[in-house]
Design an enzyme around this catalytic site. Structure first.
Site, PDB file in Angstrom:
ATOM      1  N   LYS A   1       0.841  -1.202   0.000  1.00 48.59           N
ATOM      2  CA  LYS A   1       0.000   0.000   0.000  1.00 48.59           C
ATOM      3  C   LYS A   1       0.878   1.255   0.000  1.00 48.59           C
ATOM      4  O   LYS A   1       1.836   1.357   0.761  1.00 48.59           O
ATOM      5  CB  LYS A   1      -0.886  -0.032   1.250  1.00 48.59           C
ATOM      6  CG  LYS A   1      -1.873   1.111   1.380  1.00 48.59           C
ATOM      7  CD  LYS A   1      -2.667   0.917   2.665  1.00 48.59           C
ATOM      8  CE  LYS A   1      -3.729   1.998   2.866  1.00 48.59           C
ATOM      9  NZ  LYS A   1      -4.509   1.761   4.105  1.00 48.59           N
TER      10      LYS A   1
ATOM     11  N   SER B   1     -10.028  -0.719   6.741  1.00 50.69           N
ATOM     12  CA  SER B   1      -9.277  -0.450   5.519  1.00 50.69           C
ATOM     13  C   SER B   1      -8.554  -1.647   4.936  1.00 50.69           C
ATOM     14  O   SER B   1      -8.085  -1.597   3.801  1.00 50.69           O
ATOM     15  CB  SER B   1      -8.265   0.687   5.759  1.00 50.69           C
ATOM     16  OG  SER B   1      -8.936   1.910   5.928  1.00 50.69           O
TER      17      SER B   1
ATOM     18  N   SER C   1      -9.190   1.925   2.869  1.00 49.73           N
ATOM     19  CA  SER C   1      -8.258   2.678   2.058  1.00 49.73           C
ATOM     20  C   SER C   1      -7.234   1.815   1.321  1.00 49.73           C
ATOM     21  O   SER C   1      -6.523   2.295   0.444  1.00 49.73           O
ATOM     22  CB  SER C   1      -7.526   3.698   2.930  1.00 49.73           C
ATOM     23  OG  SER C   1      -6.797   3.052   3.972  1.00 49.73           O
TER      24      SER C   1
END
Length: 532
Positions: free
Chosen positions: A131, A230, A206
């Site tokens: 990420k 997330s 996210s």
């Protein structure tokens, strides 16, 4: 009850504002974005892409497969489909190939047996994606904030360093929502990510870029973070596995933004992957010394566990109703457990679950032990410089001039309404403590709680703006500090992933991981997109 009634009215007003912003977002952006000839990504044809990280590492250690062939297969897949999903936003292909050649050379020169090699490098040569919010040396670390587009990592986040030391080879970094505070992954630097099962739908957030990258077989293991779901929402929307560990087990150091003060206990870093057998080995590596807090070496007999289930949050006025597809999938799990394992799965009604959003936002707005208030979102949007002016940014956005996304602007506008209030905090803290006590006593050290991962399957782009509080189905377990594994349960009639959250008591992560492996064997786990 008067203060709770007042909070209810405020939240309904905020939801109305969110709904209006969502309608504007859909109207303004309806004709934007790429158009694709296919609804899904292309199916996988390369067999190497259909192996778990554990299996790949074993074949590489046994010298039955060359590491460079594995890495090149993933690079080819990324080149084939990443333009459709926009999951990986920055490649490091040349560096990855050099590292793969180095692995093959090391194995050619190293005569150590496989067991010794596995102990040293459990993920030797395994492709990894990270990420973008995490530091990966030489890669951007902006979290989608335009003012940080030139922020290049000079070192690795702790978990990234640990995975690299275990032999994993990073292929690139993946997309996220702006400042990791929304459940659609889109920002003004990298654009929007698309779901590989339906390109017109969201990937979640996210860690959404990570979710769709793994689901599209562009990677096999990945790093995500979770402060309100997330990891689990992207894992659910994209039909893969994602684990939110017990708090304080896996180090969070090396990501932006970093939770501060009271928020630190909510933020968890964890593994995301296509195959359940990779979860526990990844967690062992990522936790480092923190793994001693868990019981991953304990053998789990599923027949000895207590099982509970709840099909929705009890009827919160803020949340969407749970899709019938998801309720039916959950009931199939319950029936399967009772039939095949011979266990009793008890249906429960935890009345305080309907306050999930209120509990999450109240805990997130709490002061730290030092009495300091959490960092404001408007300050983060200004990158700790001059705070933005949300109303002015909204006007600029309507004119196409803002460098921020509409969810971020909306959150900044709502922040003032959700600011810390001692009376609200005191009342909802009492509710949180009561619910925590009820759940932990129910689960003990041998209980599993089954709960929806989200009220709906992956919605279409922009729709989350009209239902901003649905994330509370995952966020509640951050507030309660419990370990959770999101498990895929196949596809619905429209070819969209189904799934379920598997929850255990504090530091009983080994139970949820064992159930995840069982559900994968029973319901098929990840389904390759493009074959529906």
């Amino acid at each position: 009850m008067a203060p709770l009634f007042t909070v209810r009215i405020q939240l309904l007003l905020l939801q109305a504002v969110g709904f209006l912003i969502g309608l504007v977002g859909q109207a303004v952006r309806a004709f934007g974005g790429p158009r694709f000839s296919s609804r899904t990504t292309r199916p996988v044809t390369e067999p190497l892409l259909l192996l778990s990280g554990v299996q790949l590492a074993k074949l590489i250690r046994q010298r039955k497969v060359k590491c460079i062939d594995v890495v090149q297969a993933y690079i080819n897949r990324i080149k084939d489909v990443n333009s459709m999903i926009n999951g990986i936003v920055m490649y490091r292909f040349e560096a990855a190939k050099k590292e793969a050649h180095a692995v093959d050379k090391k194995l050619a020169e190293n005569q150590e047996d496989e067991a010794t090699l596995e102990k040293k490098w459990p993920f030797l040569g395994v492709p990894l994606t990270v990420k973008e919010a995490f530091q990966l040396k030489g890669m951007p670390n902006s979290s989608g904030l335009v003012s940080r587009r030139n922020a290049i990592s000079k070192t690795d986040a702790t978990v990234v360093a640990l995975l690299k030391e275990a032999g994993a080879i990073p292929l690139g970094i993946t997309n996220c929502s702006e400042l990791c505070m929304w459940y659609e992954s889109s920002n003004k630097i990298y654009g929007r990510s698309n779901n590989p099962y339906d390109l017109q739908r969201i990937v979640g957030g996210s860690s959404g870029g990570e979710g769709c990258t793994l689901a599209a077989a562009c990677s096999v293991i990945g790093v995500g973070s979770d402060i309100g779901g997330s990891i689990r929402m992207p894992a659910f929307f994209n039909g893969i596995f994602g684990h939110k560990p017990s708090p304080g087990v896996v180090p969070n150091k090396g990501q932006f933004p970093m939770a501060m003060g009271a928020q630190e206990q909510f933020q968890c870093t964890g593994p995301m992957c296509r195959y359940a057998e990779d979860l526990a080995p990844m967690l062992r590596v990522m936790a480092g010394p923190g793994i001693k807090k868990l019981k991953l070496n304990d053998k789990v007999n599923l027949k000895d566990l207590k099982f509970y289930w709840m099909e929705h949050d009890g009827g919160s006025y803020l949340m969407s109703k749970v899709d019938q597809d998801l309720i039916l999938a959950q009931k199939k799990v319950v029936a399967h457990l009772e039939t095949m394992l011979g266990v009793s799965v008890q249906h429960v009604k935890l009345k305080q679950m309907k306050y999930s959003f209120q509990l999450w936002v109240t805990m997130m707005s709490a002061k730290g032990h030092d009495g300091k208030e959490p960092v404001k979102f408007v300050d983060l949007l200004g990158d700790h410089g001059k705070p933005i002016k949300p109303l002015w940014e909204l006007i600029k956005w309507c004119l196409g001039l803002s460098v921020h996304t509409i969810p971020s602007i909306g959150l900044a506008l709502l922040e003032e309404k959700l600011k810390y209030n001692y009376e609200k905090y005191r009342k909802f803290k009492a509710v949180e403590e009561s619910l925590h006590k009820e759940l932990t006593e129910m689960l003990g050290d041998d209980g599993i709680f089954l709960y929806p991962s989200h009220p709906t399957v992956a919605p279409k782009h922009h729709v989350p703006l009209t239902r901003p509080f649905n994330f509370a189905y995952t966020g509640i377990f951050n507030a309660l500090g419990l370990p959770v594994t999101q498990c895929p349960l196949g596809l619905n009639a429209k070819g969209l992933p189904l799934g379920i959250q598997v929850v255990a008591g504090p530091f009983n992560d080994h139970l949820t991981l064992a159930v995840a492996q069982y559900l994968e064997k029973s319901f098929g786990g990840w389904v390759c997109p493009g074959k529906f």
